[in-house]
Scaffold this motif. Sequence first.
Motif, PDB file in Angstrom:
ATOM      1  N   ARG A   1       5.385  -3.677   7.538  1.00 38.13           N
ATOM      2  CA  ARG A   1       5.966  -3.031   6.359  1.00 38.13           C
ATOM      3  C   ARG A   1       6.958  -3.962   5.675  1.00 38.13           C
ATOM      4  NH1 ARG A   1       7.774   2.894   6.631  1.00 38.13           N
ATOM      5  NH2 ARG A   1       7.678   2.383   4.456  1.00 38.13           N
ATOM      6  N   LEU A   2       6.945  -3.951   4.364  1.00 40.30           N
ATOM      7  CA  LEU A   2       7.881  -4.746   3.579  1.00 40.30           C
ATOM      8  C   LEU A   2       9.264  -4.109   3.655  1.00 40.30           C
ATOM      9  CD1 LEU A   2       8.185  -7.102   1.505  1.00 40.30           C
ATOM     10  CD2 LEU A   2       7.891  -5.353  -0.266  1.00 40.30           C
TER      11      LEU A   2
ATOM     12  N   ARG B   1       6.704 -25.279   0.278  1.00 44.15           N
ATOM     13  CA  ARG B   1       6.973 -25.195  -1.157  1.00 44.15           C
ATOM     14  C   ARG B   1       7.577 -23.855  -1.554  1.00 44.15           C
ATOM     15  NH1 ARG B   1       1.313 -25.343  -2.867  1.00 44.15           N
ATOM     16  NH2 ARG B   1       2.210 -23.896  -4.345  1.00 44.15           N
ATOM     17  N   ARG B   2       7.589 -22.907  -0.663  1.00 44.78           N
ATOM     18  CA  ARG B   2       8.045 -21.553  -0.987  1.00 44.78           C
ATOM     19  C   ARG B   2       9.527 -21.525  -1.349  1.00 44.78           C
ATOM     20  NH1 ARG B   2       3.366 -20.191  -1.551  1.00 44.78           N
ATOM     21  NH2 ARG B   2       2.020 -19.719   0.190  1.00 44.78           N
ATOM     22  N   ARG B   3       9.854 -20.692  -2.332  1.00 44.39           N
ATOM     23  CA  ARG B   3      11.256 -20.503  -2.719  1.00 44.39           C
ATOM     24  C   ARG B   3      11.794 -19.176  -2.214  1.00 44.39           C
ATOM     25  NH1 ARG B   3      10.584 -21.890  -8.885  1.00 44.39           N
ATOM     26  NH2 ARG B   3      11.039 -19.685  -8.906  1.00 44.39           N
ATOM     27  N   ARG B   4      10.873 -18.293  -1.806  1.00 46.05           N
ATOM     28  CA  ARG B   4      11.264 -16.995  -1.258  1.00 46.05           C
ATOM     29  C   ARG B   4      10.138 -16.505  -0.367  1.00 46.05           C
ATOM     30  NH1 ARG B   4       9.812 -16.738  -6.268  1.00 46.05           N
ATOM     31  NH2 ARG B   4      11.881 -16.985  -7.093  1.00 46.05           N
ATOM     32  N   LEU B   5      10.496 -15.658   0.585  1.00 46.97           N
ATOM     33  CA  LEU B   5       9.499 -15.087   1.500  1.00 46.97           C
ATOM     34  C   LEU B   5       9.724 -13.589   1.649  1.00 46.97           C
ATOM     35  CD1 LEU B   5       9.494 -17.699   4.415  1.00 46.97           C
ATOM     36  CD2 LEU B   5       7.666 -17.314   2.757  1.00 46.97           C
ATOM     37  N   PRO B   6       8.633 -12.827   1.708  1.00 45.79           N
ATOM     38  CA  PRO B   6       8.775 -11.404   2.003  1.00 45.79           C
ATOM     39  C   PRO B   6       9.238 -11.228   3.447  1.00 45.79           C
ATOM     40  CG  PRO B   6       6.558 -11.916   1.189  1.00 45.79           C
ATOM     41  CD  PRO B   6       7.254 -13.206   1.450  1.00 45.79           C
ATOM     42  N   VAL B   7      10.054 -10.233   3.682  1.00 48.30           N
ATOM     43  CA  VAL B   7      10.531  -9.905   5.029  1.00 48.30           C
ATOM     44  C   VAL B   7       9.783  -8.645   5.456  1.00 48.30           C
ATOM     45  CG1 VAL B   7      12.530  -9.363   6.466  1.00 48.30           C
ATOM     46  CG2 VAL B   7      12.800 -10.870   4.462  1.00 48.30           C
TER      47      VAL B   7
ATOM     48  N   ASP C   1       0.849  -1.194   0.000  1.00 49.20           N
ATOM     49  CA  ASP C   1       0.000   0.000   0.000  1.00 49.20           C
ATOM     50  C   ASP C   1       0.886   1.247   0.000  1.00 49.20           C
ATOM     51  OD1 ASP C   1       0.858   0.458   2.639  1.00 49.20           O
ATOM     52  OD2 ASP C   1      -1.042  -0.155   3.540  1.00 49.20           O
ATOM     53  N   SER C   2       0.276   2.416   0.093  1.00 46.95           N
ATOM     54  CA  SER C   2       1.031   3.663  -0.007  1.00 46.95           C
ATOM     55  C   SER C   2       2.013   3.872   1.144  1.00 46.95           C
ATOM     56  CB  SER C   2       0.079   4.855  -0.100  1.00 46.95           C
ATOM     57  OG  SER C   2      -0.749   4.896   1.043  1.00 46.95           O
ATOM     58  N   GLN C   3       1.820   3.188   2.282  1.00 42.92           N
ATOM     59  CA  GLN C   3       2.749   3.286   3.406  1.00 42.92           C
ATOM     60  C   GLN C   3       3.807   2.177   3.397  1.00 42.92           C
ATOM     61  OE1 GLN C   3      -0.809   3.537   4.282  1.00 42.92           O
ATOM     62  NE2 GLN C   3      -0.461   5.682   3.819  1.00 42.92           N
ATOM     63  N   GLY C   4       3.787   1.324   2.366  1.00 44.78           N
ATOM     64  CA  GLY C   4       4.766   0.249   2.282  1.00 44.78           C
ATOM     65  C   GLY C   4       4.375  -1.017   3.024  1.00 44.78           C
ATOM     66  N   HIS C   5       3.126  -1.093   3.489  1.00 48.19           N
ATOM     67  CA  HIS C   5       2.657  -2.308   4.165  1.00 48.19           C
ATOM     68  C   HIS C   5       2.359  -3.381   3.128  1.00 48.19           C
ATOM     69  CE1 HIS C   5       1.750   0.709   7.321  1.00 48.19           C
ATOM     70  NE2 HIS C   5       2.232  -0.260   8.091  1.00 48.19           N
ATOM     71  N   LEU C   6       2.787  -4.592   3.410  1.00 47.27           N
ATOM     72  CA  LEU C   6       2.555  -5.717   2.511  1.00 47.27           C
ATOM     73  C   LEU C   6       1.076  -6.089   2.535  1.00 47.27           C
ATOM     74  CD1 LEU C   6       3.889  -7.923   0.709  1.00 47.27           C
ATOM     75  CD2 LEU C   6       3.997  -9.335   2.774  1.00 47.27           C
TER      76      LEU C   6
ATOM     77  N   VAL D   1      -0.378 -14.142   2.785  1.00 53.74           N
ATOM     78  CA  VAL D   1       1.052 -14.197   2.491  1.00 53.74           C
ATOM     79  C   VAL D   1       1.826 -14.621   3.725  1.00 53.74           C
ATOM     80  CG1 VAL D   1       3.025 -12.866   1.676  1.00 53.74           C
ATOM     81  CG2 VAL D   1       0.739 -12.336   0.811  1.00 53.74           C
ATOM     82  N   GLU D   2       2.643 -15.641   3.566  1.00 58.80           N
ATOM     83  CA  GLU D   2       3.549 -16.071   4.627  1.00 58.80           C
ATOM     84  C   GLU D   2       4.755 -15.138   4.605  1.00 58.80           C
ATOM     85  OE1 GLU D   2       6.118 -20.056   5.796  1.00 58.80           O
ATOM     86  OE2 GLU D   2       4.666 -20.161   4.164  1.00 58.80           O
TER      87      GLU D   2
END
Length: 141
Positions: free
Chosen positions: A113-114, A102-108, A43-48, A82-83
């Motif tokens: 916030r992402l 099964r995930r190959r990558r995860l958001p931190v 979103d506009s504040q950088g929240h995933l 989202v995990e």
Amino acid sequence: MLKSIKVRDYMTRHLVTFRSDTDLFTAINRLLEHRISGAPVVDSQGHLIGLLSEGDCLRGILSGAYYEATGGTVSTYMTTEVETVTPEADIIELSERFLRGRRRRLPVTEHGRLVGQISRCDVLRAVKEFAQHEQGELSIG
């Protein structure tokens, strides 16, 4: 020790991201341009708020072709459950999560916030560096 290595030390910080109102075909072009299989939606504040994958895009195109209404926005097709992982998570725990799932990558994320992304490749790099460091100490002693 490997357990002291944090996700923060190996995550990728500069990511391609989308907004929920991004046109689907614009998002597809960016995925193709950057040769990536998906990207976080913020979103506009950088929240995933979601993830958009190649599969989501294919579903969007196919459903659009079926209903003769191609296009739309990222929000219509993105995955919203989202995990994630925190920057302070340790590499061993993350390795185990990757092996179980099964995930190959995860958001931190930090406080919603992402802040980056961590992949299996990043974890492998951390483990390799640790193993080489340990091996060097053994041969010195």
